[in-house]
Every structure is written in structure tokens, then in C-alpha cells.
Design an enzyme around this catalytic site. Structure first.
Site, PDB file in Angstrom:
ATOM      1  N   GLY A 256      -4.522  13.173   4.500  1.00  0.00           N
ATOM      2  CA  GLY A 256      -4.773  11.991   3.675  1.00  0.00           C
ATOM      3  C   GLY A 256      -3.853  10.836   4.043  1.00  0.00           C
ATOM      4  O   GLY A 256      -3.538   9.992   3.219  1.00  0.00           O
TER       5      GLY A 256
ATOM      6  N   GLY B 225      -4.704   8.535   5.991  1.00  0.00           N
ATOM      7  CA  GLY B 225      -5.509   7.339   6.271  1.00  0.00           C
ATOM      8  C   GLY B 225      -5.965   7.243   7.710  1.00  0.00           C
ATOM      9  O   GLY B 225      -5.966   6.154   8.293  1.00  0.00           O
ATOM     10  N   SER B 226      -6.360   8.378   8.306  1.00  0.00           N
ATOM     11  CA  SER B 226      -6.743   8.344   9.721  1.00  0.00           C
ATOM     12  C   SER B 226      -7.949   7.438   9.968  1.00  0.00           C
ATOM     13  O   SER B 226      -7.994   6.721  10.960  1.00  0.00           O
ATOM     14  CB  SER B 226      -6.989   9.746  10.265  1.00  0.00           C
ATOM     15  OG  SER B 226      -7.840  10.471   9.419  1.00  0.00           O
ATOM     16  N   SER B 227      -8.922   7.422   9.047  1.00  0.00           N
ATOM     17  CA  SER B 227     -10.109   6.581   9.260  1.00  0.00           C
ATOM     18  C   SER B 227      -9.728   5.105   9.313  1.00  0.00           C
ATOM     19  O   SER B 227     -10.220   4.351  10.155  1.00  0.00           O
ATOM     20  CB  SER B 227     -11.118   6.778   8.132  1.00  0.00           C
ATOM     21  OG  SER B 227     -11.374   8.127   7.927  1.00  0.00           O
TER      22      SER B 227
ATOM     23  N   ALA C 276      -6.712   3.890  10.010  1.00  0.00           N
ATOM     24  CA  ALA C 276      -5.880   3.642  11.183  1.00  0.00           C
ATOM     25  C   ALA C 276      -6.754   3.530  12.440  1.00  0.00           C
ATOM     26  O   ALA C 276      -6.508   2.685  13.310  1.00  0.00           O
ATOM     27  CB  ALA C 276      -4.837   4.749  11.340  1.00  0.00           C
TER      28      ALA C 276
ATOM     29  N   ASP D 246      -5.009   0.978   2.598  1.00  0.00           N
ATOM     30  CA  ASP D 246      -4.539   1.732   3.774  1.00  0.00           C
ATOM     31  C   ASP D 246      -4.629   0.888   5.053  1.00  0.00           C
ATOM     32  O   ASP D 246      -3.845   1.062   5.979  1.00  0.00           O
ATOM     33  CB  ASP D 246      -5.279   3.069   3.922  1.00  0.00           C
ATOM     34  CG  ASP D 246      -6.738   3.001   3.518  1.00  0.00           C
ATOM     35  OD1 ASP D 246      -7.258   1.873   3.296  1.00  0.00           O
ATOM     36  OD2 ASP D 246      -7.380   4.057   3.427  1.00  0.00           O
TER      37      ASP D 246
HETATM   38  O1  PMV Z   1      -7.196   9.264  -0.602  1.00  0.00           O
HETATM   39  P1  PMV Z   1      -6.587   8.058  -0.006  1.00  0.00           P
HETATM   40  O2  PMV Z   1      -5.262   8.291   0.581  1.00  0.00           O
HETATM   41  O3  PMV Z   1      -7.502   7.322   0.899  1.00  0.00           O
HETATM   42  O4  PMV Z   1      -6.222   7.073  -1.213  1.00  0.00           O
HETATM   43  C1  PMV Z   1      -7.156   6.596  -2.057  1.00  0.00           C
HETATM   44  C2  PMV Z   1      -6.580   5.571  -2.987  1.00  0.00           C
HETATM   45  C3  PMV Z   1      -7.610   5.061  -3.960  1.00  0.00           C
HETATM   46  O5  PMV Z   1      -6.963   4.071  -4.752  1.00  0.00           O
HETATM   47  C4  PMV Z   1      -8.072   6.167  -4.876  1.00  0.00           C
HETATM   48  C5  PMV Z   1      -8.808   4.459  -3.264  1.00  0.00           C
HETATM   49  C6  PMV Z   1      -8.570   3.119  -2.615  1.00  0.00           C
HETATM   50  O6  PMV Z   1      -9.325   2.775  -1.705  1.00  0.00           O
HETATM   51  O7  PMV Z   1      -7.666   2.391  -3.031  1.00  0.00           O
END
Ligand code: PMV
Length: 327
Positions: A112, A114-116, A118, A159
Site C-alpha cells: 500500500g 502507492g505503486s500505481s 508512483a 499519493d
Molecule cells: O490505500 P491507499 O494507501 O491508497 O490510501 C487511500 C487513502 C484514501 O484517503 C482512503 C483514498 C484517497 O485517495 O485519498
């Protein structure tokens, strides 16, 4: 800016510090970039094709004609972000005759981190470098955000901000505000639950809860926003105890939205009992990683506690550099 045949760019993964979920609803969050990076190599071709290699996700030599890319064909999930980013880039800056994209990651896509996002940032930045467009960070963000919304339908874009600007960033939905914060590395211990969570599923689940309990859920979002604002102040002051306490409050609010799990809570309670100032999940919930704000003297004990509770300690540093062209 001259044309280059081949460029390698890298962008950092991320950890959400405060504000997940509320940030989907016009609220702020604070995100930090981590020193595990995603590499994207972009190379020009002349034959009208996109060729993608992503060995980390088992993809070799995936080929599409650029001319067919807008068509609704079933595209493998692993290549969706790449293909959509290429397509959006070409729509914004026509004249691309073909392109090879290869990706390689220093971190597992299961964490989790954020590879997509990145990857998306890397593809857009790499194409701009190879095809000679001098795009600003804001343009890079906007094209990348469009790509994420095309593929996922939901998301705040936080992200992408971490991948582009790096460091630690105060961010409001869709990039309405993107303010790099002037703070150093944070004493975080990161514990992976062993469970890969799907972000969109949990964003939708929260949306459903909000449909049923709109005022209540909006009040929770407002409280999360208060945590973020206070978090910004105490992070800049470096008040360790308060940063930890705010993480605990944020975790309680996330739990009330229904996105925590027994695995996350196990790790959170284990680290709190082992000397962490505070702890919370990081990201959408349902699994992935939790972060523990930990004084140096308790670090070993907190790491042991994570392992004992069935988690995996991920060794990362926060506040890493944003997207960059590799030499
Ligand atoms: O699951 P992750 O790390 O992509 O985090 C999501 C964070 C959220 O606030 C739930 C969604 C977003 O796009 O902000």
C-alpha cells in the site's frame, strides 16, 4: 529541451500520516514520501506501438497499437495505469510515434505504498523527458490525477503529490492545496499486516456508510480534519508526545468509519504497549501497513512487538526525494 532516446525516472512510495478517507471529501491530509522507489524507463519507438515490461507483476512484452488505445478492450490490471497515462500524455502532447515502458519496484505492491500512483507519475514524467516537453510539477500532477480517476474512478490524489514533490506534504483533495512541510525525517516504525487491501473497496464502503449516516460521517470527517490541522502544527513543532496522541485519535476515528481490522488493531495495541507514542493504520485500511510514532529508545521493542503480533517490519525512511530523472 532536447529529445532523449531513453530516460529512467524514479518516484518514491508514500505513507499517509494523518487524514485518510476524509481527504476524499474536500478535507486535508498529511502524507510523507518513503525511500523505497519505483523506477520507470521510457524509450522512444518509431513503429506506432506501446510495449510494456513490468517483471515485478509478471508482465513481459505487452504490446498495443497506439492507435487502438482509446478503444474499450480488456486491459490487464497491471498495465492499466501505464496505458492510461500514455494515452493521456499523448492526448495532451500529440506527436509520439511509439514508446517502450519498463517498470521495476524496490517495494512490494502489496504494502500500500502507492505503486500505481508512483508508476503513473513515472510514466508521465519519463515521457515528457524523452519527448522533449518541459512540464511543470502542477501539469505532471494534473495529468497523473486524470489518469488515476480514469482507472480507479475515486481517489484524492494525495499519493501523486508525495510521488511528485516528495518530503512531507499537506494536501487537500484533488490538489486544491499542495504545501510541502519543512520537517525532517520522522521516527516511524512501519508494520505490514500481511494483508493486501483494495483502496477502492474501502473508499466505496465509507461512501455507503456516509449515505446512511451523512451528518454523523461528515462530523467524523470534520474531526479528522481537526486532527490534520493540529497534526501539522505539532509535526512542525516536533512535539513527539502530541504527534503520537493525534495518531491514536485518528486511529479511533478511522475505526469508527469501519476501516480497521483485527490485524491492524493487534499491531496498533502491541506497539502502544511497547513504548510507541501512538499508532494508526496508514492508507485505506482493511490491511496494508500501520505506522507507530516511536521514541528512539523504544524502537527495538516496538519492532519486536510487531513481529510477535504477526506483522512484518518494513524498514523505510520518511521525507524522501520526489520524482527525479536518474543519471
Ligand atoms: O490505500 P491507499 O494507501 O491508497 O490510501 C487511500 C487513502 C484514501 O484517503 C482512503 C483514498 C484517497 O485517495 O485519498
Amino acid at each position: 529541451m532536447g529529445l532523449k532516446e531513453r530516460v529512467e525516472v524514479s518516484s518514491p512510495g508514500k505513507l499517509m500520516l494523518f487524514g485518510e478517507h476524509a481527504v476524499v471529501y474536500d478535507q486535508p491530509c498529511i502524507v510523507t514520501a518513503v525511500n523505497q522507489r519505483l523506477m520507470v524507463t521510457v524509450e522512444a519507438r518509431e513503429d506506432g506501438k506501446l510495449v510494456v515490461n513490468a517483471p515485478d507483476v509478471g508482465l513481459e512484452g505487452y504490446t498495443r497499437n497506439l492507435a487502438d488505445m482509446g478503444k474499450k478492450e480488456k486491459v490487464p490490471k497491471a498495465v492499466k495505469f501505464v496505458e492510461t497515462a500514455v494515452s493521456n500524455y499523448i492526448e495532451a502532447y500529440p506527436g509520439v510515434k511509439g514508446v517502450n515502458i519498463s517498470t521495476r519496484s524496490q517495494f512490494s505492491s502489496k504494502f500500500g505504498f502507492g505503486s500505481s500512483s508512483a508508476v503513473t507519475v513515472g510514466v508521465v514524467k519519463g515521457m515528457a523527458e524523452v519527448f522533449g516537453k518541459n512540464i511543470s510539477d502542477r501539469e505532471l500532477f494534473d495529468l497523473s490525477y486524470k489518469t488515476v480517476l480514469n482507472v480507479q474512478g475515486v481517489g484524492s490524489g494525495f499519493d501523486l503529490a508525495a510521488a511528485i514533490w516528495g518530503g512531507t506534504v499537506y494536501f487537500v483533495t484533488g490538489g486544491k492545496e499542495i504545501s510541502p512541510m519543512d520537517i525532517g525525517e520522522l521516527p516511524l516504525v512501519v508494520g505490514y499486516t500481511g494483508i493486501k487491501a483494495d483502496t477502492s473497496t474501502f473508499v466505496r464502503q465509507v461512501a455507503e456508510l456516509r449515505e446512511e449516516y451523512t451528518d454523523m460521517v461528515d462530523s467524523i470527517f470534520n474531526l479528522i480534519s481537526d486532527v490534520v490541522e493540529e497534526g501539522k502544527v505539532v509535526l512542525e513543532q516536533g512535539s513527539q508526545r502530541k504527534i503520537g496522541e493525534l495518531m491514536d485519535i485518528n486511529q479511533g476515528l478511522l475505526n469508527s468509519l469501519g476501516v480497521s481490522t483485527p490485524e491492524i488493531e493487534n499491531l496498533v495495541f502491541a506497539v502502544r504497549q511497547s513504548g510507541a507514542h501512538g499508532a494508526k493504520l496508514s492508507g485505506a485500511g482493511g490491511g496494508d501497513c500501520m505506522i507507530a510514532y516511536t521514541p528512539a529508545f523504544a524502537r527495538r521493542k516496538v519492532e519486536e512487538a510487531i513481529k510477535y503480533a504477526g506483522g512484518v517490519v518494513i524498514d523505510v525512511k520518511t521525507g524522501a526525494e520526489g520524482v527525479r530523472v536518474e543519471p
